[in-house]
Design a protein around this motif. Structure first.
Motif: not given
Length: 419
Positions: A114-116, A126-137, A151-165
């Protein structure tokens, strides 16, 4: 005689297990019941960013992994929107949230992770999201406001993917990372700086070595800004959490199964719990105490368990190669082996070409000849050669290897930047 296998979880790894068994079980020894928490069958979670980037016409169905052959298979019962809440090992049953009780002859836990979300003030605005499921994206895509900041909180692989999206959705992206540089698990500070410089030119602003103090609401009650520990305030039309995951091991302790030291269902190198009827695979499994957050190791675990269930020779799971080669926001990044030079006596060879925007570090044993690992950023063309040489004596000097042109003579060339 047909027996019942219950698989809890229908992510990529659980699906792989089901497919392997159905492909090989010619005698019909196993009827498989899958308890799938999500409202859709297994899909390619790795490609979620592509779905997010697809705009309103993005088709979540393109991510599906489950074909009609499996969905119509009388020996596979896939129950969607079904959350397992308890395991009774003595009765050999699994109870679902709706009260349904399913008996099993064998049970495989493939509950994933599960996302931490760190305990930051305002994280539930409202306006804060996780990045894990189809429903999330899909929720992120619906909330994106072109021209505004995200703003993406987290600069790992998933965070950079989210920032690019977010960038591709027309937003200005900020990435907040508590470590001193981006991708702290995969690369070192030098490569992190190259990556930060290059993505900065694309309009993604990194903020490293800082902690998020709070998420602040606007007059409408939605998130409006992010305040960092140095009092920097970032405008935010939305916030995406990409701060890592935790194994979903909720079913372990109530059923008397042991958890690993850092979470996960503790299993041996054949993914077996102490209960001979129960296995765990994927991100929820702590194989000899260690969890793996990548899909490839999960597939190998699934192969191992499928073989055991079918009475075939099963190769033990002996760990995973965590080497990686990626393109993030158009920037090539790779790491392999002991990329952080943690081996006692290790030597580092560093080549940083500032104008070209490339960085390379090779980690060598104390004999200065055996390659232990490395990091590449900006130019990863030498990665296949270097990865193949890991743990072996180098056939040429580091500079020649980075150019991808090894020779088999002595390597006494002048070599800069040894540390």
């Amino acid at each position: 005689m047909t027996r019942t296998l219950v698989v809890v979880g229908h992510g990529m790894v659980g699906h792989w297990l089901v497919e392997r068994i159905r492909d090989r079980d010619r005698e019909g020894r196993w009827r498989i019941v899958v308890l799938a928490e999500e409202p859709r069958p297994a899909y390619d979670r790795i490609s979620l960013s592509s779905h997010l980037e697809g705009g309103e016409d993005g088709d979540a169905g393109a991510l599906d992994l489950t074909g009609p052959d499996l969905l119509d298979d009388p020996m596979a019962d896939i129950r969607l929107s079904t959350t397992a809440v308890a395991v009774d090992r003595r009765a050999r049953t699994v109870t679902s949230a709706d009260g349904t009780v399913t008996g099993y002859d064998a049970l495989v836990l493939a509950t994933g992770s599960r996302p931490f979300v760190p305990p930051i003030a305002g994280r539930d605005l409202p306006g804060c999201f996780r990045y894990r499921t189809v429903e999330d994206v899909e929720a992120i895509r619906a909330a994106a406001v072109p021209g505004r900041a995200g703003v993406v909180i987290g600069g790992g692989l998933l965070g950079l993917e989210a920032a690019n999206a977010l960038r591709l959705l027309g937003m200005r992206s900020h990435v907040v990372e508590t470590a001193p540089h981006l991708l702290p698990l995969q690369i070192d500070a030098g490569a992190g700086q190259v990556l930060a410089d290059l993505i900065g030119k694309l309009g993604v602003q990194p903020h490293c070595g800082t902690i998020t103090r709070s998420l602040d609401p606007g007059p409408d009650g939605r998130v409006r800004a992010v305040t960092l520990d140095d009092r920097t305030r970032l405008e935010a039309a939305l916030v995406v959490f990409a701060t890592g995951v935790r194994p979903r091991d909720d079913l372990a302790e109530p059923s008397g199964l042991t958890r690993g030291p850092r979470g996960g269902v503790l299993v041996d190198d054949h993914c077996r719990t102490p209960d001979p009827r129960i296995w765990a695979i994927g991100e929820c499994a702590a194989v000899e105490g260690r969890c793996y957050g990548l899909v490839a190791p999960g597939y190998r675990m699934a192969e191992c368990v499928a073989a055991q269930l079918l009475g075939l020779p099963a190769r033990p799971f002996a760990g995973a190669d965590t080497s990686t080669r990626l393109k993030l926001l158009g920037v090539d990044v790779a790491s392999f082996g002991d990329c952080h030079a943690e081996t006692p006596g290790a030597l580092e060879y560093i080549r940083h070409r500032h104008r070209a925007g490339s960085y390379a570090k090779l980690v060598l044993a104390d004999d200065a000849r055996t390659l232990l690992g490395g990091v590449l950023a900006g130019d990863t063309s030498a990665y296949p050669l270097l990865h193949s040489l890991m743990g072996r004596e180098m056939p040429a000097g580091p500079e020649q290897l980075l150019l991808g042109t090894p020779h088999h003579g002595p390597h006494h060339e002048r070599e800069p930047a040894w540390t």
